[in-house]
Motif scaffolding. Structure first.
Motif, short mmCIF file in Angstrom:
data_model
loop_
_atom_site.label_atom_id
_atom_site.label_comp_id
_atom_site.label_asym_id
_atom_site.label_seq_id
_atom_site.Cartn_x
_atom_site.Cartn_y
_atom_site.Cartn_z
N CYS A 35 10.25 9.56 1.58
CA CYS A 35 10.71 9.69 0.20
C CYS A 35 9.74 10.20 -0.52
O CYS A 35 8.74 9.62 -0.30
CB CYS A 35 11.64 8.47 -0.22
SG CYS A 35 12.50 8.69 -1.55
N ARG B 58 9.81 5.81 -4.93
CA ARG B 58 9.83 4.40 -4.82
C ARG B 58 10.57 3.34 -5.24
O ARG B 58 10.01 2.34 -5.87
CB ARG B 58 8.03 3.92 -4.92
CG ARG B 58 7.31 4.97 -4.07
CD ARG B 58 7.27 4.64 -2.52
NE ARG B 58 5.93 5.36 -1.80
CZ ARG B 58 6.20 6.48 -1.30
NH1 ARG B 58 7.55 7.16 -1.35
NH2 ARG B 58 5.28 7.08 -1.12
N CYS B 59 11.89 3.62 -5.31
CA CYS B 59 12.69 2.84 -6.00
C CYS B 59 12.67 1.23 -5.63
O CYS B 59 12.42 1.32 -4.50
CB CYS B 59 14.20 3.02 -5.76
SG CYS B 59 14.29 4.96 -6.10
N TYR C 214 14.22 -1.21 -5.33
CA TYR C 214 15.36 -2.03 -4.51
C TYR C 214 15.26 -1.47 -3.02
O TYR C 214 16.20 -1.86 -2.45
CB TYR C 214 16.91 -1.70 -5.28
CG TYR C 214 17.22 -0.45 -5.75
CD1 TYR C 214 17.29 0.49 -4.93
CD2 TYR C 214 16.98 -0.16 -7.16
CE1 TYR C 214 17.62 1.83 -5.29
CE2 TYR C 214 17.28 1.10 -7.21
CZ TYR C 214 17.89 2.28 -6.60
OH TYR C 214 17.99 3.46 -6.75
N CYS C 215 14.36 -0.35 -3.04
CA CYS C 215 14.53 0.19 -1.37
C CYS C 215 13.01 0.19 -1.07
O CYS C 215 13.05 -0.19 0.33
CB CYS C 215 14.79 1.63 -1.73
SG CYS C 215 15.11 2.77 -0.30
N MET C 216 12.30 0.55 -1.70
CA MET C 216 10.70 0.51 -1.13
C MET C 216 9.57 -0.06 -1.81
O MET C 216 9.76 0.01 -3.19
CB MET C 216 10.48 2.04 -1.05
CG MET C 216 10.85 2.64 0.23
SD MET C 216 9.82 4.33 0.27
CE MET C 216 11.10 5.28 1.08
N GLY D 86 16.01 7.82 3.52
CA GLY D 86 14.83 8.50 2.78
C GLY D 86 15.51 9.68 2.25
O GLY D 86 16.56 9.48 1.49
N ASN E 286 18.22 12.03 -4.03
CA ASN E 286 17.60 11.71 -5.34
C ASN E 286 17.59 13.08 -6.39
O ASN E 286 17.10 12.61 -7.48
CB ASN E 286 16.29 10.86 -5.26
CG ASN E 286 15.16 11.98 -4.68
OD1 ASN E 286 15.31 13.01 -4.86
ND2 ASN E 286 14.14 11.26 -4.02
N SER F 122 15.81 2.75 3.28
CA SER F 122 15.45 3.93 3.45
C SER F 122 15.33 4.60 4.90
O SER F 122 15.42 5.57 5.18
CB SER F 122 14.01 4.11 2.93
OG SER F 122 12.99 3.34 3.48
#
Ligand code: SAM
Ligand code: SF4
Length: 329
Positions: free
Chosen positions: A21, A24-25, A27-29, A69, A98, A325
């Motif tokens: 990705c 780098r949100c 809540y995800c990464m 991703g 995104n 992801s």
């Protein structure tokens, strides 16, 4: 058919095209990213096309959603969509993205057969965007949304995750902004699927809280009461409609009993649930020479084992080893 032991039938296939990705949100990464899957482990475009064809032609899949991703990072995306659109019966084809790069790709993807798009947008404030996604890309996302609408990928849907102390104050402004543009907004409760294992129930902005914030500004009435079906979003008419807003209470209002989803990871593993702790390896079987019949049977067995629910509330709940992801949201 892909039927589990509770009688649920999976017809909605989510395919992750990459675990990589460009955001780098939180809540995800983690901000530093993750160790990406090595290229040889990723399904090739031809392997994806073969598995999707098995799903559609033999197993009753009627909707295919490409995700990641970030799926727009996959160079062969247009080719993959073209091949999917050639299947019979033709499935519905959608994309969760995104939005970065969508301004350029929306037209070619629409021409290839893409029906719909969900774009993730959690904030309209460039500073909050950087804090949340660790990249200064809000203008690219907004351009992507405009590109999707111009290409006729309608209705353009937006997914938003609210985080306490970060963007929770944006529930109403986000909805007003979407209403002005005819984008359909869905709020998603934050789930324990981040690689850093930073989720906490206390920090989660719940569906009830979101509805409370929206109700102070808008008159919300349930759309199609009692007809949520397998749709995760509870939909509400805004000020009498026709505009709608959705709230996906994956944690506090789970819809596991009606779930019709099955997932294929970028490295070819079937997951019967976002929160599954077991996977079934179709890539290994395929590369070892399995026939379409054998792959279909493996897939059926994997779905049959689906558990009744995600179990986030069980004291024994374990977060899956793979983050969102890598699973494909
Ligand atoms: N990169 C694309 C995107 O962001 O739309 C597709 C993949 S992303 C994993 C798919 C969706 O999952 C996004 O809408 C994102 O907001 C959501 N998501 C990611 N982590 C989540 C979490 N921990 N809880 C709830 N939703 C999450
Ligand atoms: Fe990337 Fe989507 Fe995860 Fe954000 S939610 S880091 S855009 S995969």
């Amino acid at each position: 058919m892909l039927q589990d032991s509770f009688g649920r039938v999976a017809t909605d296939l989510r395919v992750s095209l990459t675990d990589r990705c460009n955001l780098r949100c939180t809540y995800c990464m983690p901000p530093e990213g993750l160790e990406w899957l090595p290229k040889p482990e990723l399904l090739t475009a031809a392997e994806i096309a073969r598995l999707v064809a098995i799903g559609v032609e033999r197993l009753g899949i009627t909707e295919v959603r490409y995700t990641g991703g970030e799926p727009l990072l996959r160079r062969e995306l247009t080719e993959i969509v073209t091949r999917t659109a050639a299947l019979r019966p033709r499935p519905q084809i959608s994309l969760t993205t995104n939005g970065i790069g969508l301004a350029r790709l929306a037209g070619p993807l629409k021409d290839a057969g893409l029906d719909r798009v969900n774009v993730s947008l959690d904030t309209l404030d460039a500073g909050v965007f950087v804090r949340l996604a660790h990249r200064d890309r809000l203008p690219d996302v907004l351009a992507g949304l405009e590109g999707a609408a111009a290409a006729g990928l309608l209705p353009v849907k937006i997914n938003a995750v609210l985080m306490r102390g970060v963007n929770e104050h944006e529930a109403v402004p986000l909805l007003s902004w979407c209403l002005e543009r005819d984008y359909e907004l869905r709020f998603i409760e934050q789930m324990p699927l981040d690689a850093q294992h930073g989720w906490s129930r206390a920090d989660m902005v719940t569906a009830d809280e979101i509805l409370g914030m929206l109700s102070r500004e808008f008159d919300l009435t349930p759309a199609d009461p009692g007809e949520r079906g397998s749709a995760p979003a509870e939909l509400f008419l805004i000020d009498g409609g026709p505009a709608r807003v959705g709230v996906i209470g994956s944690v506090t209002r789970p819809f596991c009993g009606a779930c019709d989803r099955v997932r294929l990871t970028a490295d070819g593993q079937v997951r019967n649930c976002l929160f599954a702790t077991e996977e079934s390896d179709l890539r290994g079987a395929m590369r070892a020479g399995a026939t379409d019949d054998e792959l279909a049977e493996r897939w059926r067995v994997a779905v049959r084992r689906k558990r009744a629910g995600h179990g986030i509330d069980d004291p024994s709940f374990l977060q899956p080893a793979r983050p969102m992801s890598a699973i494909g949201g």
